[in-house]
Design a protein around this motif. Structure first.
Motif, PDB file in Angstrom:
ATOM      1  N   PRO A  45       0.843  -1.196   0.000  1.00  0.00           N
ATOM      2  CA  PRO A  45       0.000   0.000   0.000  1.00  0.00           C
ATOM      3  C   PRO A  45       0.880   1.248   0.000  1.00  0.00           C
ATOM      4  O   PRO A  45       1.977   1.238   0.544  1.00  0.00           O
ATOM      5  CB  PRO A  45      -0.781  -0.102   1.315  1.00  0.00           C
ATOM      6  N   THR A  46       0.426   2.288  -0.592  1.00  0.00           N
ATOM      7  CA  THR A  46       1.073   3.599  -0.751  1.00  0.00           C
ATOM      8  C   THR A  46       2.237   3.591  -1.725  1.00  0.00           C
ATOM      9  O   THR A  46       2.846   4.630  -1.955  1.00  0.00           O
ATOM     10  CB  THR A  46       1.509   4.249   0.589  1.00  0.00           C
ATOM     11  N   HIS A 101      -5.691   9.250   0.654  1.00  0.00           N
ATOM     12  CA  HIS A 101      -6.537   8.059   0.532  1.00  0.00           C
ATOM     13  C   HIS A 101      -6.155   7.324  -0.750  1.00  0.00           C
ATOM     14  O   HIS A 101      -5.877   7.954  -1.764  1.00  0.00           O
ATOM     15  CB  HIS A 101      -8.022   8.446   0.441  1.00  0.00           C
ATOM     16  N   TYR A 102      -6.163   6.004  -0.684  1.00  0.00           N
ATOM     17  CA  TYR A 102      -5.877   5.173  -1.855  1.00  0.00           C
ATOM     18  C   TYR A 102      -7.020   4.199  -2.052  1.00  0.00           C
ATOM     19  O   TYR A 102      -7.414   3.501  -1.113  1.00  0.00           O
ATOM     20  CB  TYR A 102      -4.572   4.381  -1.668  1.00  0.00           C
ATOM     21  N   GLU A 103      -7.525   4.151  -3.259  1.00  0.00           N
ATOM     22  CA  GLU A 103      -8.544   3.171  -3.629  1.00  0.00           C
ATOM     23  C   GLU A 103      -7.909   2.257  -4.668  1.00  0.00           C
ATOM     24  O   GLU A 103      -7.508   2.706  -5.745  1.00  0.00           O
ATOM     25  CB  GLU A 103      -9.773   3.862  -4.213  1.00  0.00           C
ATOM     26  N   TYR A 104      -7.810   0.968  -4.315  1.00  0.00           N
ATOM     27  CA  TYR A 104      -7.188  -0.008  -5.205  1.00  0.00           C
ATOM     28  C   TYR A 104      -8.259  -0.728  -6.012  1.00  0.00           C
ATOM     29  O   TYR A 104      -9.168  -1.322  -5.448  1.00  0.00           O
ATOM     30  CB  TYR A 104      -6.349  -1.008  -4.407  1.00  0.00           C
ATOM     31  N   ALA A 107      -4.356  -4.984  -7.500  1.00  0.00           N
ATOM     32  CA  ALA A 107      -3.004  -4.827  -6.964  1.00  0.00           C
ATOM     33  C   ALA A 107      -2.059  -4.285  -8.032  1.00  0.00           C
ATOM     34  O   ALA A 107      -2.199  -4.600  -9.218  1.00  0.00           O
ATOM     35  CB  ALA A 107      -2.490  -6.164  -6.448  1.00  0.00           C
ATOM     36  N   VAL A 152      -5.231   2.266  -9.506  1.00  0.00           N
ATOM     37  CA  VAL A 152      -5.303   2.948  -8.209  1.00  0.00           C
ATOM     38  C   VAL A 152      -5.827   4.363  -8.423  1.00  0.00           C
ATOM     39  O   VAL A 152      -5.446   5.034  -9.383  1.00  0.00           O
ATOM     40  CB  VAL A 152      -3.914   3.031  -7.526  1.00  0.00           C
TER      41      VAL A 152
END
Length: 173
Positions: A45-46, A101-104, A107, A152
């Protein structure tokens, strides 16, 4: 905030995972990663934030021969112009990064070549107790893969103050 074209290599993922202290084998061990739901090496993540390192004009990168605004020369990071006016544009206050904020959508995988597109999001205001008006601005970056599919969506929120918060005077002994 992101490079237009961002090749994702297994070594980038490994270095990023190490830099954040995450030793999950799905980030580094191809054989172990194949046995997971992901089916191969994926990024933590990130990770997409590191795309900024591929952008030669990234505004937070120090420039040779130029003072860096983030050097911490002043406790608030605000440079005041002679005569009491503040820096930072629009009102003499300061600004800071308030949220991320991250919306995946899937992957990020080693071998992807991501393309980033950044555009403005929502803007709103609140009244601050010590700094006057607070102006919140959202920036949205979409990362798409080599097939044009959305991978993402990153949303960052910055806040700018109308005026600097005055620091309390030191107590006298």
């Amino acid at each position: 905030m992101a490079a237009k074209r961002f090749p994702v290599e297994a070594s980038h993922i490994l270095m990023f995972a190490r830099s954040v202290g995450d030793d999950n084998p799905v980030y580094s061990d191809e054989e172990a990663a194949k046995k997971t739901e992901a089916g191969g090496i994926i990024a933590p993540p990130t990770f997409v934030q590191s795309s900024a390192q591929f952008d030669p004009d990234y505004f937070l990168r120090p420039k040779i021969g130029q003072p860096w605004f983030g050097s911490g020369k002043n406790p608030t990071g605000i440079t005041r112009a002679p005569g009491g006016g503040g820096g930072g544009g629009g009102g003499g206050g300061g600004g800071l990064h308030a949220e991320q904020h991250y919306e995946y959508h899937r992957a990020v995988r080693a071998g992807d070549v991501l393309t980033a597109t950044t555009f403005p999001g929502k803007t709103w205001e609140k009244e601050g107790k010590r700094s006057g008006k607070l102006v919140f601005s959202e920036s949205v970056t979409e990362y798409r893969d080599q097939n044009g599919e959305l991978v993402v969506t990153a949303r960052g929120v910055g806040v700018r103050t109308e005026r600097p918060v005055e620091q309390p005077a030191p107590a006298k002994a």
